[in-house]
Design a protein around this motif. Structure first.
Motif, PDB file in Angstrom:
ATOM      1  N   GLY A   1       0.797  -1.221   0.000  1.00 49.87           N
ATOM      2  CA  GLY A   1       0.000   0.000   0.000  1.00 49.87           C
ATOM      3  C   GLY A   1       0.831   1.275   0.000  1.00 49.87           C
ATOM      4  O   GLY A   1       0.451   2.251   0.644  1.00 49.87           O
ATOM      5  N   LEU A   2       1.935   1.304  -0.733  1.00 52.57           N
ATOM      6  CA  LEU A   2       2.795   2.484  -0.780  1.00 52.57           C
ATOM      7  C   LEU A   2       2.095   3.613  -1.543  1.00 52.57           C
ATOM      8  O   LEU A   2       1.586   3.414  -2.640  1.00 52.57           O
ATOM      9  N   VAL A   3       2.075   4.796  -0.936  1.00 55.98           N
ATOM     10  CA  VAL A   3       1.452   5.969  -1.543  1.00 55.98           C
ATOM     11  C   VAL A   3       2.444   7.123  -1.483  1.00 55.98           C
ATOM     12  O   VAL A   3       3.016   7.403  -0.433  1.00 55.98           O
ATOM     13  N   ALA A   4       2.643   7.787  -2.623  1.00 53.59           N
ATOM     14  CA  ALA A   4       3.481   8.981  -2.700  1.00 53.59           C
ATOM     15  C   ALA A   4       2.578  10.201  -2.784  1.00 53.59           C
ATOM     16  O   ALA A   4       1.663  10.242  -3.599  1.00 53.59           O
ATOM     17  N   THR A   5       2.845  11.198  -1.945  1.00 49.30           N
ATOM     18  CA  THR A   5       2.058  12.419  -1.950  1.00 49.30           C
ATOM     19  C   THR A   5       2.989  13.609  -2.158  1.00 49.30           C
ATOM     20  O   THR A   5       3.808  13.913  -1.285  1.00 49.30           O
ATOM     21  N   PRO A   6       2.881  14.272  -3.329  1.00 48.65           N
ATOM     22  CA  PRO A   6       3.712  15.456  -3.545  1.00 48.65           C
ATOM     23  C   PRO A   6       3.234  16.606  -2.658  1.00 48.65           C
ATOM     24  O   PRO A   6       2.045  16.724  -2.381  1.00 48.65           O
ATOM     25  N   TRP A   7       4.186  17.439  -2.203  1.00 47.92           N
ATOM     26  CA  TRP A   7       3.835  18.580  -1.372  1.00 47.92           C
ATOM     27  C   TRP A   7       4.668  19.805  -1.763  1.00 47.92           C
ATOM     28  O   TRP A   7       5.723  19.684  -2.357  1.00 47.92           O
ATOM     29  N   MET A   8       4.141  20.981  -1.419  1.00 44.81           N
ATOM     30  CA  MET A   8       4.823  22.247  -1.631  1.00 44.81           C
ATOM     31  C   MET A   8       4.515  23.144  -0.438  1.00 44.81           C
ATOM     32  O   MET A   8       3.360  23.256  -0.028  1.00 44.81           O
ATOM     33  N   LEU A   9       5.557  23.770   0.127  1.00 45.65           N
ATOM     34  CA  LEU A   9       5.358  24.610   1.302  1.00 45.65           C
ATOM     35  C   LEU A   9       6.450  25.671   1.337  1.00 45.65           C
ATOM     36  O   LEU A   9       7.647  25.333   1.347  1.00 45.65           O
ATOM     37  N   GLU A  10       6.050  26.927   1.343  1.00 41.84           N
ATOM     38  CA  GLU A  10       6.978  28.050   1.470  1.00 41.84           C
ATOM     39  C   GLU A  10       8.165  27.941   0.508  1.00 41.84           C
ATOM     40  O   GLU A  10       9.322  28.062   0.906  1.00 41.84           O
ATOM     41  N   GLY A  11       7.876  27.647  -0.765  1.00 46.40           N
ATOM     42  CA  GLY A  11       8.920  27.588  -1.773  1.00 46.40           C
ATOM     43  C   GLY A  11       9.697  26.288  -1.821  1.00 46.40           C
ATOM     44  O   GLY A  11      10.580  26.105  -2.645  1.00 46.40           O
ATOM     45  N   ARG A  12       9.400  25.356  -0.936  1.00 49.96           N
ATOM     46  CA  ARG A  12      10.055  24.047  -0.953  1.00 49.96           C
ATOM     47  C   ARG A  12       9.050  23.021  -1.443  1.00 49.96           C
ATOM     48  O   ARG A  12       7.850  23.213  -1.342  1.00 49.96           O
ATOM     49  N   SER A  13       9.565  21.923  -1.967  1.00 48.92           N
ATOM     50  CA  SER A  13       8.664  20.861  -2.417  1.00 48.92           C
ATOM     51  C   SER A  13       9.344  19.515  -2.226  1.00 48.92           C
ATOM     52  O   SER A  13      10.555  19.429  -2.044  1.00 48.92           O
ATOM     53  N   GLY A  14       8.539  18.491  -2.263  1.00 50.00           N
ATOM     54  CA  GLY A  14       9.058  17.137  -2.100  1.00 50.00           C
ATOM     55  C   GLY A  14       7.942  16.126  -2.233  1.00 50.00           C
ATOM     56  O   GLY A  14       6.855  16.441  -2.712  1.00 50.00           O
ATOM     57  N   VAL A  15       8.242  14.927  -1.783  1.00 48.86           N
ATOM     58  CA  VAL A  15       7.268  13.837  -1.811  1.00 48.86           C
ATOM     59  C   VAL A  15       7.279  13.192  -0.440  1.00 48.86           C
ATOM     60  O   VAL A  15       8.344  12.882   0.100  1.00 48.86           O
ATOM     61  N   SER A  16       6.107  13.009   0.144  1.00 48.99           N
ATOM     62  CA  SER A  16       6.027  12.243   1.389  1.00 48.99           C
ATOM     63  C   SER A  16       5.527  10.846   1.034  1.00 48.99           C
ATOM     64  O   SER A  16       4.743  10.666   0.098  1.00 48.99           O
ATOM     65  N   TRP A  17       6.016   9.877   1.758  1.00 45.61           N
ATOM     66  CA  TRP A  17       5.706   8.470   1.498  1.00 45.61           C
ATOM     67  C   TRP A  17       5.010   7.868   2.699  1.00 45.61           C
ATOM     68  O   TRP A  17       5.400   8.117   3.843  1.00 45.61           O
ATOM     69  N   ARG A  18       3.997   7.060   2.439  1.00 47.39           N
ATOM     70  CA  ARG A  18       3.359   6.285   3.512  1.00 47.39           C
ATOM     71  C   ARG A  18       3.004   4.917   2.958  1.00 47.39           C
ATOM     72  O   ARG A  18       2.895   4.721   1.741  1.00 47.39           O
ATOM     73  N   ALA A  19       2.857   3.969   3.844  1.00 48.38           N
ATOM     74  CA  ALA A  19       2.509   2.605   3.446  1.00 48.38           C
ATOM     75  C   ALA A  19       1.571   2.019   4.485  1.00 48.38           C
ATOM     76  O   ALA A  19       1.552   2.446   5.639  1.00 48.38           O
ATOM     77  N   ASP A  20       0.812   1.034   4.055  1.00 50.00           N
ATOM     78  CA  ASP A  20      -0.067   0.315   4.986  1.00 50.00           C
ATOM     79  C   ASP A  20       0.735  -0.622   5.872  1.00 50.00           C
ATOM     80  O   ASP A  20       0.390  -0.858   7.024  1.00 50.00           O
ATOM     81  N   ARG A  21       1.834  -1.157   5.312  1.00 49.59           N
ATOM     82  CA  ARG A  21       2.599  -2.180   6.049  1.00 49.59           C
ATOM     83  C   ARG A  21       3.996  -2.288   5.459  1.00 49.59           C
ATOM     84  O   ARG A  21       4.182  -2.218   4.251  1.00 49.59           O
ATOM     85  N   ILE A  22       4.982  -2.467   6.333  1.00 46.65           N
ATOM     86  CA  ILE A  22       6.345  -2.798   5.927  1.00 46.65           C
ATOM     87  C   ILE A  22       6.758  -3.990   6.781  1.00 46.65           C
ATOM     88  O   ILE A  22       6.641  -3.950   8.002  1.00 46.65           O
ATOM     89  N   ALA A  23       7.220  -5.053   6.135  1.00 49.37           N
ATOM     90  CA  ALA A  23       7.614  -6.262   6.863  1.00 49.37           C
ATOM     91  C   ALA A  23       8.848  -6.865   6.214  1.00 49.37           C
ATOM     92  O   ALA A  23       9.155  -6.590   5.059  1.00 49.37           O
ATOM     93  N   ARG A  24       9.543  -7.699   6.984  1.00 52.88           N
ATOM     94  CA  ARG A  24      10.673  -8.436   6.419  1.00 52.88           C
ATOM     95  C   ARG A  24      10.206  -9.239   5.228  1.00 52.88           C
ATOM     96  O   ARG A  24       9.153  -9.874   5.263  1.00 52.88           O
TER      97      ARG A  24
END
Length: 103
Positions: free
Chosen positions: A55-78
């Protein structure tokens, strides 16, 4: 932790949110990237463990002239053990694999 309050972040179900650094490298490429992935629950991992991410999701963001991508997942396992290619110049059967012999 939430920077504003110093409290550990939680999701809607009340599970703690952990941030896991995952080293990602494309096969054949020299460069690697570390993705910091937010995940609910305590991922029981050790440094260097191969992982499976659900369930990896990338969310682009922009704040005060900076930008990037935040990442979240439902689960990370060995990752489950898989038989991969043999190291270059090594015995393709490898120690402990079918066909290996001790000398």
């Amino acid at each position: 932790m939430a920077r504003e309050t110093g409290q550990i972040r939680v999701d809607r179900e009340g599970r703690h949110i952990y941030v896991v650094g995952v080293l990602v490298r494309q096969l054949g490429a020299r460069r690697a990237w570390v993705l910091e992935i937010a995940v609910p629950g305590d991922p029981v991992l050790e440094e260097g463990d191969p992982v499976e991410i659900e369930g990896l999701v990338a969310t682009p963001w922009m704040l005060e002239g900076r930008s990037g991508v935040s990442w979240r997942a439902d689960r990370i396992a060995r990752a489950k053990a898989k038989t991969g290619p043999a190291p270059a110049g090594g015995d393709p059967t490898g120690p402990g694999r079918k066909g290996a012999t001790s000398g």
